[in-house]
Design a protein around this motif. Structure first.
Motif, PDB file in Angstrom:
ATOM      1  N   UNK A  11      -6.462   3.545   6.925  1.00 38.25           N
ATOM      2  CA  UNK A  11      -7.393   4.678   6.871  1.00 38.25           C
ATOM      3  C   UNK A  11      -7.990   4.936   8.254  1.00 38.25           C
ATOM      4  N   UNK A  12      -8.026   6.210   8.624  1.00 38.23           N
ATOM      5  CA  UNK A  12      -8.630   6.594   9.907  1.00 38.23           C
ATOM      6  C   UNK A  12      -9.729   7.624   9.680  1.00 38.23           C
ATOM      7  N   UNK A  13     -10.752   7.563  10.503  1.00 40.90           N
ATOM      8  CA  UNK A  13     -11.770   8.619  10.528  1.00 40.90           C
ATOM      9  C   UNK A  13     -11.738   9.238  11.920  1.00 40.90           C
ATOM     10  N   UNK A  14     -11.601  10.565  11.961  1.00 44.81           N
ATOM     11  CA  UNK A  14     -11.567  11.281  13.243  1.00 44.81           C
ATOM     12  C   UNK A  14     -12.760  12.229  13.266  1.00 44.81           C
ATOM     13  N   UNK A  15     -13.618  12.129  14.282  1.00 43.22           N
ATOM     14  CA  UNK A  15     -14.748  13.063  14.379  1.00 43.22           C
ATOM     15  C   UNK A  15     -14.321  14.285  15.210  1.00 43.22           C
ATOM     16  N   UNK A  16     -14.973  15.418  14.949  1.00 44.47           N
ATOM     17  CA  UNK A  16     -14.640  16.640  15.699  1.00 44.47           C
ATOM     18  C   UNK A  16     -13.228  17.106  15.408  1.00 44.47           C
ATOM     19  N   UNK A  17     -12.908  17.215  14.090  1.00 42.57           N
ATOM     20  CA  UNK A  17     -11.517  17.485  13.688  1.00 42.57           C
ATOM     21  C   UNK A  17     -11.211  18.973  13.543  1.00 42.57           C
ATOM     22  N   UNK A  18     -12.181  19.846  13.855  1.00 40.01           N
ATOM     23  CA  UNK A  18     -11.946  21.271  13.584  1.00 40.01           C
ATOM     24  C   UNK A  18     -11.026  21.934  14.593  1.00 40.01           C
ATOM     25  N   UNK A  19     -10.924  21.382  15.804  1.00 36.77           N
ATOM     26  CA  UNK A  19     -10.111  22.060  16.822  1.00 36.77           C
ATOM     27  C   UNK A  19      -9.640  21.062  17.871  1.00 36.77           C
ATOM     28  N   UNK A  20      -8.868  21.558  18.833  1.00 31.95           N
ATOM     29  CA  UNK A  20      -8.483  20.768  20.008  1.00 31.95           C
ATOM     30  C   UNK A  20      -7.833  19.430  19.663  1.00 31.95           C
ATOM     31  N   UNK A  21      -8.191  18.413  20.449  1.00 32.18           N
ATOM     32  CA  UNK A  21      -7.587  17.085  20.263  1.00 32.18           C
ATOM     33  C   UNK A  21      -7.802  16.565  18.836  1.00 32.18           C
ATOM     34  N   UNK A  22      -9.018  16.737  18.310  1.00 31.42           N
ATOM     35  CA  UNK A  22      -9.360  16.150  17.007  1.00 31.42           C
ATOM     36  C   UNK A  22      -8.427  16.638  15.911  1.00 31.42           C
ATOM     37  N   UNK A  23      -8.190  17.963  15.891  1.00 34.55           N
ATOM     38  CA  UNK A  23      -7.297  18.548  14.884  1.00 34.55           C
ATOM     39  C   UNK A  23      -5.894  17.946  15.023  1.00 34.55           C
ATOM     40  N   UNK A  24      -5.409  17.891  16.264  1.00 37.80           N
ATOM     41  CA  UNK A  24      -4.046  17.389  16.504  1.00 37.80           C
ATOM     42  C   UNK A  24      -3.937  15.895  16.196  1.00 37.80           C
ATOM     43  N   UNK A  25      -5.004  15.153  16.491  1.00 40.90           N
ATOM     44  CA  UNK A  25      -4.995  13.704  16.206  1.00 40.90           C
ATOM     45  C   UNK A  25      -4.901  13.472  14.687  1.00 40.90           C
ATOM     46  N   UNK A  26      -5.632  14.284  13.910  1.00 48.55           N
ATOM     47  CA  UNK A  26      -5.556  14.141  12.440  1.00 48.55           C
ATOM     48  C   UNK A  26      -4.109  14.319  11.975  1.00 48.55           C
ATOM     49  N   UNK A  27      -3.450  15.343  12.504  1.00 47.14           N
ATOM     50  CA  UNK A  27      -2.067  15.605  12.078  1.00 47.14           C
ATOM     51  C   UNK A  27      -1.140  14.465  12.494  1.00 47.14           C
TER      52      UNK A  27
END
Ligand SMILES: NC(=O)c1ccc[n+]([C@@H]2O[C@H](COP(=O)([O-])OP(=O)(O)OC[C@H]3O[C@@H](n4cnc5c(N)ncnc54)[C@H](OP(=O)(O)O)[C@@H]3O)[C@@H](O)[C@H]2O)c1
Length: 286
Positions: A11-27
């Motif tokens: 399980x991972x938690x990524x903060x600031x997932x709405x755009x930029x690096x955060x969005x891409x890291x989630x994917x």
């Protein structure tokens, strides 16, 4: 979440997932098999992430959680939600951040406070709230999104650089504090990449007519725009984060792209005054 997933999926938690690096890291993390909790401060800002996740058939692995890292109640509720839903946390990616710029003499103290509130105190709040679950999980990892601005302080980048230098110190102390629990901390230092960050707070930065810093600030803004435009694809940063997540023994720091790494090395190797003169000349070159 199915019983099977509860037992085996990381399980991972990524903060600031709405755009930029955060969005891409989630994917990228979902693609690597993680169950991803994607933290966003406004639920509606998760639409792009979920559309892209659906297209890539990854939506089932991503769950949106409301997480304004400056809101103490939301941070503690997010920690409780992580425990209740997943029962574990293998990877925390402290990515949320903003960039406040301006010259020291001209920028109001409130702007400095706002910068530190998000990039520094917000990151600490999330980390300390997630640590009990991460210690319980064991072998867990914290990735801190620093910046080349955590290595070099450019003129006009004072608040941003200060916040990222602070993150570097925080990461060094934290790393030694959690080592005995089999946990590790990794700092990622990207150079300028073309994400929305430059159009947000940094984009509000105005060159004031009559300011004694007008010429320098304009040069710095031009330089930042050029480097962000010419820099690599932000997905490189997301892929690096996913690679770090899967490494057995990651290094403590990663700097990218290669040109940015050379700049960081040059700072370590050269006398400080010589390095400053080189940076100044580079910024003033038209
Ligand atoms: N792009 C670069 O060149 C670069 C280089 C080095 C380091 N970085 C670092 O990389 C990280 C991500 O930045 P980015 O370039 O991907 O920019 P971005 O697209 O603007 O992403 C920043 C993310 O942080 C979120 N955020 C800001 N304040 C928040 C808060 N209080 N609570 C929760 N989320 C918050 C934003 O949410 P909203 O959508 O709600 O604003 C957004 O999701 C930052 O830490 C930045 O300093 C970026």
């Amino acid at each position: 979440m199915s019983e099977w997933n509860r037992q085996v999926a990381k399980v991972a938690l990524v903060t600031g997932a709405s755009s930029g690096f955060g969005l891409l890291i989630c994917l990228e993390l979902a693609r690597s098999g993680y169950q991803v909790a994607a933290g966003v401060r406004r639920p509606e800002s998760a639409d792009t992430l979920m559309q892209e996740a659906s297209q890539a058939q990854l939506a089932e692995r991503i769950r949106i959680i409301q997480l304004d890292i400056n809101d103490a109640e939301q941070v503690s509720a997010a920690a409780a939600e992580m425990k209740q839903i997943y029962g574990r946390l293998d990877l925390l990616v402290n990515n949320a951040g903003e960039a406040v710029g301006g010259m020291v003499e001209e920028l109001a103290l409130d702007a400095w406070r706002r910068q530190m509130e998000t990039n520094f105190f917000g990151t600490i709040a999330v980390t300390r709230n997630m640590l009990p679950l991460m210690r319980h999980t064991g072998q867990s990892r914290i990735i801190l999104m620093s910046s080349i601005s955590g290595v070099i302080g450019f003129p006009g980048y004072g608040p941003y650089a200060s916040s990222k230098f602070a993150i570097e110190g925080f990461g060094e102390s934290l790393s030694l504090e959690v080592m005995a629990f089999g946990m590790d901390v990794v700092i990622v230092q990207p150079g300028a990449f073309g994400t929305p960050i430059w159009k947000k707070s940094f984009g509000e930065l105005q060159v004031t007519e009559g300011s004694p810093y007008k010429g320098l600030l304009q040069d710095v803004l031009d330089y930042s725009e050029r480097t962000a435009r010419d820099s690599g694809n932000p997905v490189e940063v997301a892929r690096l984060v996913a690679r770090i997540a899967g490494m057995r023994r990651p290094k403590f720091r990663y700097c990218l792209p290669q040109g940015t790494l050379w700049t960081a090395w040059a700072k370590q190797l050269l006398p400080d005054r010589l390095f400053q003169r080189i940076v100044y000349r580079m910024l003033r070159r038209r």
